[in-house]
Design a protein around this motif. Structure first.
Motif, PDB file in Angstrom:
ATOM      1  N   UNK A 178       0.944  -0.922   0.276  1.00  0.00           N
ATOM      2  CA  UNK A 178       0.203  -0.511  -0.457  1.00  0.00           C
ATOM      3  C   UNK A 178       0.584   1.190  -0.173  1.00  0.00           C
ATOM      4  N   UNK A 179       1.663   1.783   1.075  1.00  0.00           N
ATOM      5  CA  UNK A 179       2.305   2.568   1.602  1.00  0.00           C
ATOM      6  C   UNK A 179       3.675   2.200   0.834  1.00  0.00           C
ATOM      7  N   UNK A 180       4.650   2.776   0.075  1.00  0.00           N
ATOM      8  CA  UNK A 180       6.084   2.568   0.320  1.00  0.00           C
ATOM      9  C   UNK A 180       6.765   3.886   1.009  1.00  0.00           C
ATOM     10  N   UNK A 181       7.517   3.623   1.683  1.00  0.00           N
ATOM     11  CA  UNK A 181       8.648   3.583   2.939  1.00  0.00           C
ATOM     12  C   UNK A 181      10.273   4.075   2.669  1.00  0.00           C
ATOM     13  N   UNK A 182      10.853   3.255   1.614  1.00  0.00           N
ATOM     14  CA  UNK A 182      11.781   3.373   0.963  1.00  0.00           C
ATOM     15  C   UNK A 182      12.386   4.547  -0.220  1.00  0.00           C
ATOM     16  N   UNK A 183      13.613   4.376  -0.289  1.00  0.00           N
ATOM     17  CA  UNK A 183      13.952   4.894  -2.341  1.00  0.00           C
ATOM     18  C   UNK A 183      14.399   4.352  -2.456  1.00  0.00           C
ATOM     19  N   UNK A 184      14.943   4.376  -3.285  1.00  0.00           N
ATOM     20  CA  UNK A 184      15.973   3.773  -4.185  1.00  0.00           C
ATOM     21  C   UNK A 184      17.260   3.982  -3.712  1.00  0.00           C
ATOM     22  N   UNK A 185      18.471   3.148  -4.080  1.00  0.00           N
ATOM     23  CA  UNK A 185      19.414   3.773  -3.030  1.00  0.00           C
ATOM     24  C   UNK A 185      18.967   3.726  -1.669  1.00  0.00           C
ATOM     25  N   UNK A 186      18.871   3.102  -0.501  1.00  0.00           N
ATOM     26  CA  UNK A 186      18.514   3.314   0.419  1.00  0.00           C
ATOM     27  C   UNK A 186      18.660   2.156   1.112  1.00  0.00           C
ATOM     28  N   UNK A 187      19.704   2.191   2.109  1.00  0.00           N
ATOM     29  CA  UNK A 187      20.458   1.207   2.964  1.00  0.00           C
ATOM     30  C   UNK A 187      18.934   1.109   3.816  1.00  0.00           C
ATOM     31  N   UNK A 188      19.343  -0.293   4.224  1.00  0.00           N
ATOM     32  CA  UNK A 188      18.006  -0.592   4.782  1.00  0.00           C
ATOM     33  C   UNK A 188      18.779  -1.538   6.528  1.00  0.00           C
ATOM     34  N   UNK A 189      18.240  -2.158   7.380  1.00  0.00           N
ATOM     35  CA  UNK A 189      18.681  -2.974   8.648  1.00  0.00           C
ATOM     36  C   UNK A 189      17.357  -3.899   8.006  1.00  0.00           C
ATOM     37  N   UNK A 190      18.388  -4.789   8.647  1.00  0.00           N
ATOM     38  CA  UNK A 190      17.279  -6.041   8.688  1.00  0.00           C
ATOM     39  C   UNK A 190      16.142  -5.506   9.854  1.00  0.00           C
ATOM     40  N   UNK A 191      14.677  -6.204   9.568  1.00  0.00           N
ATOM     41  CA  UNK A 191      13.501  -5.592  10.758  1.00  0.00           C
ATOM     42  C   UNK A 191      12.610  -4.359  10.271  1.00  0.00           C
ATOM     43  N   UNK A 192      13.779  -4.141   9.440  1.00  0.00           N
ATOM     44  CA  UNK A 192      13.588  -2.121   9.231  1.00  0.00           C
ATOM     45  C   UNK A 192      12.123  -2.117   8.797  1.00  0.00           C
ATOM     46  N   UNK A 193      11.607  -1.319   9.908  1.00  0.00           N
ATOM     47  CA  UNK A 193       9.741  -1.063   8.231  1.00  0.00           C
ATOM     48  C   UNK A 193      10.570  -0.457   6.690  1.00  0.00           C
ATOM     49  N   UNK A 194       9.550  -1.202   5.585  1.00  0.00           N
ATOM     50  CA  UNK A 194      10.557  -0.677   4.717  1.00  0.00           C
ATOM     51  C   UNK A 194       8.469  -0.223   3.248  1.00  0.00           C
ATOM     52  N   UNK A 195       7.502  -0.972   3.933  1.00  0.00           N
ATOM     53  CA  UNK A 195       6.267  -0.682   3.716  1.00  0.00           C
ATOM     54  C   UNK A 195       5.234  -1.094   4.221  1.00  0.00           C
ATOM     55  N   UNK A 196       3.512  -0.822   3.843  1.00  0.00           N
ATOM     56  CA  UNK A 196       2.708  -1.128   4.582  1.00  0.00           C
ATOM     57  C   UNK A 196       1.922  -2.411   4.031  1.00  0.00           C
ATOM     58  N   UNK A 197       1.101  -2.829   4.260  1.00  0.00           N
ATOM     59  CA  UNK A 197       0.186  -4.309   3.458  1.00  0.00           C
ATOM     60  C   UNK A 197      -0.601  -3.037   2.915  1.00  0.00           C
ATOM     61  N   UNK A 198      -0.412  -4.012   1.180  1.00  0.00           N
ATOM     62  CA  UNK A 198      -2.176  -3.200   0.683  1.00  0.00           C
ATOM     63  C   UNK A 198      -2.143  -4.240  -0.705  1.00  0.00           C
ATOM     64  N   UNK A 199      -3.512  -4.462  -1.535  1.00  0.00           N
ATOM     65  CA  UNK A 199      -3.748  -5.376  -2.429  1.00  0.00           C
ATOM     66  C   UNK A 199      -3.367  -4.237  -3.910  1.00  0.00           C
ATOM     67  N   UNK A 200      -2.154  -3.748  -3.926  1.00  0.00           N
ATOM     68  CA  UNK A 200      -2.260  -2.975  -5.516  1.00  0.00           C
ATOM     69  C   UNK A 200      -2.103  -4.555  -6.065  1.00  0.00           C
ATOM     70  N   UNK A 201      -3.160  -4.516  -7.520  1.00  0.00           N
ATOM     71  CA  UNK A 201      -2.997  -5.392  -8.116  1.00  0.00           C
ATOM     72  C   UNK A 201      -2.482  -6.782  -7.916  1.00  0.00           C
ATOM     73  N   UNK A 202      -3.874  -6.593  -6.502  1.00  0.00           N
ATOM     74  CA  UNK A 202      -3.744  -8.109  -5.935  1.00  0.00           C
ATOM     75  C   UNK A 202      -5.576  -8.351  -5.667  1.00  0.00           C
ATOM     76  N   UNK A 203      -6.161  -9.678  -5.973  1.00  0.00           N
ATOM     77  CA  UNK A 203      -7.415  -9.814  -4.954  1.00  0.00           C
ATOM     78  C   UNK A 203      -7.686  -9.404  -3.726  1.00  0.00           C
TER      79      UNK A 203
END
Length: 233
Positions: A178-203
């Motif tokens: 649903x919501x994207x919380x990171x950007x291209x090129x960004x370094x992330x930690x294991x377990x870091x929140x990167x998005x929220x669940x949604x249904x884009x292109x899913x039923x």
């Protein structure tokens, strides 16, 4: 050394190929429903969103379809246009299951919690990851530390998609957000929140999660710890 962009493009092509592989009922602008098909699966194979499939074919919730039914699709032309620039790029290798990495070689964590409603399949056209059901807005976490190499919605059938490169060998993919919380090129930690669940292109609301080793999709359930537990590696 391959650039992060090239890695992302290779994975993108891999996802496209996985979505179309083994489909013998898809020709031009129509698709013939086979046993076991759902609108969600057909969306993946044809590049037509679930919403568009339902609208074009007059299908209402709960989106019931029948074997032998011919559906209008519009993915062919758009898929060829969007993949034209990628036509010369292919995943660098295909790793047989006997050569998959050993369990415990890397430490992975669950990207979210919930019931696994679709498991990994090695069959042509089968699911190349796992689908986890949940609630809209539920947190999606990076399965491991790495660098974001793709954020966007250009790959039809996957909705809002994130890809993370963890090394030269591993990439994870997170689809239908649903919501994207990171950007291209960004370094992330294991377990870091990167998005929220949604249904884009899913039923339905879900996360489609892929783990790729040297561009080959491998079964995430083989490498993830028991759900709800903390990785010990």
């Amino acid at each position: 050394m391959r650039s992060p962009f090239r890695i992302a493009v290779c994975l993108a092509v891999g996802l496209l190929l996985a979505g179309c592989a083994g489909n013998t009922s898809y020709s031009g602008s129509t698709y013939t429903v086979k046993r076991g098909d759902t609108l969600y699966r057909i969306s993946r194979m044809t590049g037509t969103s679930v919403k568009d499939l339902a609208s074009m074919n007059g299908i209402s919730p709960p989106y019931t379809i029948e074997v032998g039914q011919r559906l209008k699709v519009k993915g062919a032309a758009k898929a060829s246009a969007s993949s034209g620039k990628l036509a010369k790029v292919r995943p660098s290798s295909s790793v047989p299951q006997s050569s998959w990495p050993p369990v415990g070689q890397r430490c992975w964590r669950w990207p979210t919690t919930g019931k696994v409603i679709l498991t990994y399949s090695t069959s042509d056209g089968g699911n190349k990851g796992i689908d986890i059901a949940g609630s809209r807005g539920q947190a999606i976490y990076a399965a491991g530390a790495g660098k974001v190499v793709y954020v966007g919605s250009q790959l039809r059938g996957y909705g809002n998609l994130i890809m993370i490169k963890h090394s030269e060998d591993y990439i994870t993919a997170y689809a239908h957000n649903d919501t994207l919380l990171v950007n291209n090129g960004q370094s992330v930690r294991s377990g870091q929140k990167i998005a929220t669940m949604g249904s884009t292109d899913a039923d339905s609301v879900r996360l489609h999660f892929q783990l790729r080793y040297r561009a080959t999709a491998i079964d995430p359930l083989r490498y993830l710890p028991p759900q709800g537990s903390v990785p010990k590696c």
